[in-house]
Design an enzyme around this catalytic site. Structure first.
Site, short mmCIF file in Angstrom:
data_model
loop_
_atom_site.label_atom_id
_atom_site.label_comp_id
_atom_site.label_asym_id
_atom_site.label_seq_id
_atom_site.Cartn_x
_atom_site.Cartn_y
_atom_site.Cartn_z
N SER A 1 0.83 -1.21 0.00
CA SER A 1 0.00 0.00 0.00
C SER A 1 0.86 1.25 0.00
CB SER A 1 -0.88 -0.02 1.26
OG SER A 1 -1.45 1.24 1.49
N TYR B 1 -1.69 -1.66 11.05
CA TYR B 1 -2.01 -2.10 9.67
C TYR B 1 -0.88 -1.69 8.72
CZ TYR B 1 -3.65 -1.34 4.94
OH TYR B 1 -3.72 -1.28 3.58
N LYS C 1 2.20 -3.86 6.48
CA LYS C 1 2.54 -3.74 5.06
C LYS C 1 4.06 -3.58 4.90
CE LYS C 1 -1.54 -4.15 3.27
NZ LYS C 1 -1.88 -5.45 2.67
C1 UD1 Z 1 -6.82 4.13 3.61
C2 UD1 Z 1 -5.59 3.60 4.28
C3 UD1 Z 1 -4.73 2.93 3.23
C4 UD1 Z 1 -5.51 1.86 2.54
C5 UD1 Z 1 -6.75 2.46 1.90
C6 UD1 Z 1 -7.60 1.40 1.28
C7 UD1 Z 1 -3.99 4.77 5.79
C8 UD1 Z 1 -3.62 6.07 6.40
N1 UD1 Z 1 -4.97 4.76 4.93
O1 UD1 Z 1 -6.40 5.19 2.73
O2 UD1 Z 1 -3.60 2.38 3.83
O3 UD1 Z 1 -4.72 1.24 1.57
O4 UD1 Z 1 -7.50 3.14 2.92
O5 UD1 Z 1 -8.41 1.98 0.32
O6 UD1 Z 1 -3.40 3.80 6.11
N2 UD1 Z 1 -12.84 10.58 3.73
C9 UD1 Z 1 -13.87 11.45 4.04
N3 UD1 Z 1 -15.03 10.92 4.53
C10 UD1 Z 1 -15.19 9.58 4.75
C11 UD1 Z 1 -14.13 8.70 4.41
C12 UD1 Z 1 -12.97 9.25 3.92
O7 UD1 Z 1 -13.76 12.65 3.88
O8 UD1 Z 1 -16.26 9.17 5.23
C13 UD1 Z 1 -11.59 11.15 3.15
C14 UD1 Z 1 -10.38 10.87 3.99
O9 UD1 Z 1 -10.21 11.85 4.97
C15 UD1 Z 1 -9.28 10.87 2.93
C16 UD1 Z 1 -9.99 10.36 1.66
O10 UD1 Z 1 -11.38 10.54 1.92
O11 UD1 Z 1 -8.84 12.17 2.71
C17 UD1 Z 1 -9.72 8.91 1.38
O12 UD1 Z 1 -10.00 8.15 2.55
P1 UD1 Z 1 -10.04 6.56 2.54
O13 UD1 Z 1 -10.93 6.07 1.46
O14 UD1 Z 1 -10.34 6.11 3.93
O15 UD1 Z 1 -8.55 6.15 2.12
P2 UD1 Z 1 -7.14 6.57 2.75
O16 UD1 Z 1 -7.27 7.03 4.15
O17 UD1 Z 1 -6.46 7.45 1.78
#
Ligand code: UD1
Length: 349
Positions: free
Chosen positions: A127, A152, A156
């Site tokens: 990842s 997690y 990785k």
């Molecule tokens: C996370 C994991 C990553 C993993 C991936 C799987 C970390 C820090 N992050 O990535 O390792 O491989 O998921 O897809 O380890 N967001 C919102 N509202 C929500 C959900 C998310 O605003 O309800 C925003 C988050 O703040 C972020 C973006 O959307 O900025 C993406 O979030 P998310 O889909 O959870 O992925 P990551 O955190 O980038």
């Protein structure tokens, strides 16, 4: 004879898409899954998409050494793609032992059995989380890995290192008895979307942690409102930037990587590739694109930042483009349309 690829975690979100693309590319696939985080929906979908009912399926836990060993005795495996792992960042902080035990032991078993059965090609599902809050963007495979911020993420990094070490230690073994392990780690950015057939896709249990399942569940009415975590980041619209990679494109990258291993095209016995689009997209842009392409209004609000989020990360994809001959093709709009079609399929609409 067609080469045989074991897909551990093959009934899950990414594993099911990879199974489809491997079969489409002419590989034999054996699926192993303990079904701890999925049901048979996606495996049934895979069978429908490829029009086959005879894909070998082992309901085993890769933490069970004997079960993995038995599988390798029964099937002549040429390559393994290892997905079988827990993946919820928050849960891993609360239950580190569960994460370390599951994610490390299952991978150690895969590697030990691979070595024992004459050697194997092992592709590890890593990842972009290994880069943490990168200083320089986009990140290349040479960018430093920063200390993980969750168990997690740590698993990785540790699994990448374990693979590297096993590859180095087994390099001299002849395939007579114990054999060499070759390895590729693919560092995924943010996989989203679903198969164009809408027969397979992401099936989060409970409240989704990830953005796109939360968006689609809000749009279908399962969740009231999407919270956009933070609109005061130092980006153009104040929301975080990510590199959203279509899951079918991602699956095709696995086929390219497996072919590279099986066709003897690796330049080193352990290689790492970033798998992303190379395009940063903000959370707000993604939400707006989802509304536009699907012709609907999403109920969302701005909320405080989520602890642990990095402000921006996206991939330099040159190495994967040049070496794997692979490139992300689907537009973010197409991908968001596929995610919505899948959510509607789940709702029976
Ligand atoms: C996370 C994991 C990553 C993993 C991936 C799987 C970390 C820090 N992050 O990535 O390792 O491989 O998921 O897809 O380890 N967001 C919102 N509202 C929500 C959900 C998310 O605003 O309800 C925003 C988050 O703040 C972020 C973006 O959307 O900025 C993406 O979030 P998310 O889909 O959870 O992925 P990551 O955190 O980038």
């Amino acid at each position: 004879m067609a080469k045989k690829v074991l897909v551990s975690g093959g009934a899950g979100y990414i594993g099911s898409h990879v199974t489809v693309e491997l079969i489409n590319a002419g590989y034999e696939v054996v699926v192993a899954d303990n079904m701890s985080n999925c049901d048979m929906t996606c495996f049934e979908g895979v069978k429908k998409i490829v029009g086959r009912d005879d894909i070998p399926f082992y309901q085993i836990d890769c933490c069970d050494y004997q079960a993995v060993d038995k599988l390798f005795t029964e099937q002549k495996i040429d390559a393994v793609i290892h997905f079988a792992a827990f993946k919820a960042v928050g849960e891993s902080v609360a239950e580190p032992i569960k994460y370390y035990r599951n994610n490390l032991v299952s991978f150690l078993n895969i590697l030990e059995v691979s070595q024992k059965h004459g050697g194997c090609n092992v592709l590890f599902s890593s990842s972009a989380t290994v880069y943490g809050e990168a200083e320089k963007l986009p990140v290349t495979e040479e960018s430093p890995r920063l200390p993980a911020t969750s168990p997690y993420g740590n698993t990785k990094q540790m699994c990448e290192d374990i693979l590297r070490d096993v590859v180095a230690a087994t390099a001299g073994l002849s395939a007579d008895g114990e054999g060499p392990v070759k390895g590729i780690a693919l560092r995924y950015f943010n996989p989203i979307g679903a198969h164009p057939s809408a027969l397979i896709g992401e099936l989060p249990r409970g409240v989704p942690n990830n953005l796109v399942p939360f968006i689609t569940q809000t749009a279908i009415g399962k969740r009231e409102c999407l919270s956009i975590f933070g609109n005061d980041y130092p980006t153009e619209d104040g929301t975080c930037l990510r590199d959203y990679i279509d899951v079918v494109d991602l699956a095709k990258a696995h086929v390219a990587a497996v072919s590279r291993m099986l066709d003897g095209k690796m330049k080193k016995d352990y290689e790492i590739f970033n798998i992303g689009t190379g395009r940063p997209v903000s959370v707000y842009e993604l939400v707006t694109a989802f509304e536009k392409v699907n012709g609907l209004k999403l109920n969302y609000k701005f909320a405080p930042r989520r602890p642990g989020d990095v402000v921006a990360i996206w991939a330099d994809t040159a190495l994967a483009n040049d070496e794997l001959g692979w490139k992300a093709e689907r537009t973010v709009e197409e991908t968001l349309a596929s995610a919505w079609a899948w959510e509607k399929h789940l709702a029976g609409k």
